[in-house]
Design an enzyme around this catalytic site. Structure first.
Site, mmCIF file in Angstrom:
data_model
loop_
_atom_site.group_PDB
_atom_site.id
_atom_site.type_symbol
_atom_site.label_atom_id
_atom_site.label_comp_id
_atom_site.label_asym_id
_atom_site.label_seq_id
_atom_site.Cartn_x
_atom_site.Cartn_y
_atom_site.Cartn_z
ATOM 1 C CE LYS A 276 19.669 -12.683 24.180
ATOM 2 N NZ LYS A 276 18.510 -13.279 23.499
ATOM 3 N NE ARG A 350 10.471 -7.177 20.272
ATOM 4 C CZ ARG A 350 9.918 -8.380 20.148
ATOM 5 N NH1 ARG A 350 8.609 -8.531 20.355
ATOM 6 N NH2 ARG A 350 10.639 -9.425 19.847
HETATM 7 N N1 BES Z 1 19.059 -10.172 20.021
HETATM 8 C C1 BES Z 1 17.978 -11.057 20.226
HETATM 9 C C2 BES Z 1 17.598 -11.854 18.986
HETATM 10 C C3 BES Z 1 18.613 -12.855 18.475
HETATM 11 C C4 BES Z 1 18.501 -14.192 18.810
HETATM 12 C C5 BES Z 1 19.613 -12.476 17.614
HETATM 13 C C6 BES Z 1 19.397 -15.121 18.325
HETATM 14 C C7 BES Z 1 20.508 -13.400 17.107
HETATM 15 C C8 BES Z 1 20.395 -14.725 17.462
HETATM 16 C C9 BES Z 1 16.749 -10.287 20.671
HETATM 17 O O1 BES Z 1 16.988 -9.162 21.424
HETATM 18 C C10 BES Z 1 15.954 -11.226 21.527
HETATM 19 O O2 BES Z 1 16.433 -11.589 22.548
HETATM 20 N N2 BES Z 1 14.755 -11.579 21.067
HETATM 21 C C11 BES Z 1 13.919 -12.471 21.791
HETATM 22 C C12 BES Z 1 12.521 -11.903 21.783
HETATM 23 C C13 BES Z 1 11.574 -12.604 22.714
HETATM 24 C C14 BES Z 1 11.973 -12.358 24.143
HETATM 25 C C15 BES Z 1 10.194 -12.100 22.457
HETATM 26 C C16 BES Z 1 13.974 -13.822 21.113
HETATM 27 O O3 BES Z 1 14.043 -13.874 19.886
HETATM 28 O O4 BES Z 1 13.993 -14.816 21.815
HETATM 29 MN MN MN Z 2 17.210 -9.610 23.467
#
Ligand code: BES
Ligand code: MN
Ligand code: ZN
Length: 496
Positions: A276, A350
């Site tokens: 990230k 997931r």
């Molecule tokens: N923990 C994150 C989702 C999240 C994002 C929670 C912002 C709280 C605030 C999750 O694990 C994630 O990174 N999801 C990705 C999925 C994508 C890579 C398909 C996302 O939402 O960008």
């Molecule tokens: Mn994530």
């Protein structure tokens, strides 16, 4: 330090307190407050007469008076149409937050008698008991105590015309839920170096001892033996060993099918190799909010001891990039046996959840609810106003929605149409772990659905509601304990 509240059968004009919060409906000065107004030299009705305070929903005004109370805080409940348990919960939270702000150690709260005409006393008492600790919550455990520190608000007396059984019953439920939500927020707040998978397991064990709930914790070796391979895969890049936590609350007959609650417990989400951006990455300590909500719900169950059966499943791991981490393109297997192509290591939630959903089958659930900060996309779709709701069973989705309305934690459905399934088809494996940016919340839901066999299931994406980056009149910024009230309401309103 938690907040204690209790119902006192005393008229507000007779009660001595550093701060009296008055919850009043919009409109003319409530006649039921006449005696109190006299006791404080007419200061209250003047606020209405001048139009400086009208009782609009969320409106708050501090009045410094001479009388049994040093201060009176007027809090608006809105018009007759807006008058609801949600408005009362919110106004109570505003009152507690303001009281905490001025530094009084104790306070009193009184709901104008006129309100009882449209809200039943039991629901009213529950909403107040939930709202007060919600507004009072703050977290200073990790700071050195300041020399000029103001007192913490420790107690609020709820002043009622009489201490009736119905009000006491509502208060008891509300206090338990309020305390559970407080507990969840404390847990959410802890940083990733303190709140590790092993720590979450310790917290679950402690709840188990406290309330005599059966708690089983699988460590890395046991997780491997059990075949929870997707959970292991997420954890493989981290120095922190994963845990799989199983909690069993049995309040009903043995053959009563349990509600199974699953909570995402990613104690820190860097994204892994699909790392990230640095900006706001610290917020990813909140990626265990689903797990914290499940633990909070068990705290509520322990306090109330309702006659229901509830199982809690918490897969917990840290998502890190390293030489041993999962890589994009890797193919892994899952507990269910389906293979998964990893196209993005940041879609880790997931992966740990799919193993928990597959593990849930052994409990022959009445239904399964999972709570997870799963997608950034749900923040775009619904903001911080509603939980994203999906599932495979319309009556269950309706029941979750209704629990959300009643508890003031709204959930809104998104469609799991077959069309979306296309987006997570993989060329090399049974399924891939990301469908890209389009319909990101729904494809995450579809991924989970691939691992749901033989039970009614609802998925609650709490990424938008679990924490907030700004203060509001009713709460400080940070964790919100999202899901605790909804799940508690859902479980408690099931027919035994
Ligand atoms: N923990 C994150 C989702 C999240 C994002 C929670 C912002 C709280 C605030 C999750 O694990 C994630 O990174 N999801 C990705 C999925 C994508 C890579 C398909 C996302 O939402 O960008
Ligand atoms: Mn994530
Ligand atoms: Zn995550």
């Amino acid at each position: 330090m938690a907040l204690e509240t209790s119902i006192l059968a005393i008229s507000p004009h007779k009660h001595t307190t550093p701060l009296l919060a008055l919850l009043v409906p919009q409109g003319a000065f409530p006649s039921s407050l006449g005696r109190l107004d006299e006791a404080v030299g007419g200061a209250l009705h003047r606020f209405f007469a001048t139009g400086d305070f009208t009782g609009k929903r969320g409106e708050a005004a501090m009045v410094y008076v001479e009388g049994p109370a040093d201060r009176v805080l007027l809090v608006g409940l809105g018009t007759a149409k807006e008058l609801s348990t949600t408005a009362i919960r919110e106004a109570s939270a505003i009152a507690a937050r303001r009281a905490s702000g001025v530094g009084v150690p104790s306070a009193a709260l009184h709901v104008a008698a006129e309100v009882f005409e449209s809200v039943n006393p039991r629901a009213l008492a529950q909403a107040v008991a939930e709202g007060l600790p919600f507004g009072a919550w703050n977290f200073s455990d990790l700071k050195r105590p300041a020399k000029d520190k103001r007192a913490d608000l420790r107690r609020v007396d709820i002043l009622a015309p009489a201490k009736t059984k119905t009000m006491e019953a509502g208060h008891r439920i509300g206090s338990a839920i309020g305390a559970g939500q407080w507990f969840t927020r404390d847990l959410q707040m802890l940083p990733g170096n303190m709140c590790t998978p092993a720590y979450l397991a310790k917290v679950a064990k402690k709840l188990g001892t406290q309330y005599r709930i059966k708690v089983t914790v699988l460590d890395g070796a046991a997780i491997k033996k059990e075949g929870l391979t997707a959970l292991l895969a997420v954890a493989q890049g981290s120095a922190e060993e994963p845990r799989f936590i199983v909690m069993e609350y049995r309040g009903a007959r043995a053959k009563t099918k349990p509600v199974v609650l699953v909570g995402k417990g990613v104690t820190f989400d860097t994204g892994g190799i699909s790392i990230k951006p640095a900006t706001s990455m610290e917020e990813m300590k909140f990626d265990m909010s689903g797990a914290a909500a499940v633990l909070g719900a068990f705290d509520v169950l322990g306090r109330i001891k309702p006659n229901v059966n509830v199982i809690g499943l918490i897969p917990t791991a840290e998502n890190m990039p390293s030489g041993t981490a999962l890589k994009p393109g890797d193919v892994i297997t899952s507990h269910l046996g389906k293979t998964i192509e990893i196209v993005n290591t940041d879609a880790e939630g997931r992966l740990i959840l799919c193993d928990a959903l597959s593990y849930a089958r052994r409990f022959t659930p009445a239904c399964v609810l999972d709570l997870a900060t799963l997608t950034g996309a749900v923040v775009i779709a619904l903001g911080s106003t509603a939980i994203g709701l999906m599932g495979n069973d319309e009556p269950l989705i309706d029941a979750v929605r209704a629990a959300g309305e009643r508890s003031g934690e709204r959930a809104w459905p998104l469609p799991l149409w077959d069309d979306y399934r296309e987006l997570i088809k993989s060329q090399i494996a049974d399924v891939k772990n990301s469908g890209g940016r389009a319909a990101g919340t729904i494809t995450a839901g579809w991924f989970l659905r691939e691992f749901v066999e033989d039970f009614a299931w609802a998925h609650l994406d709490i990424a938008g509601t679990a924490y907030s980056d700004h203060d509001t009149p009713s709460r400080v910024k940070g964790p919100t304990g999202s899901g605790v009230r909804l799940v508690s309401d859902f479980v408690l309103s099931r027919k035994p």
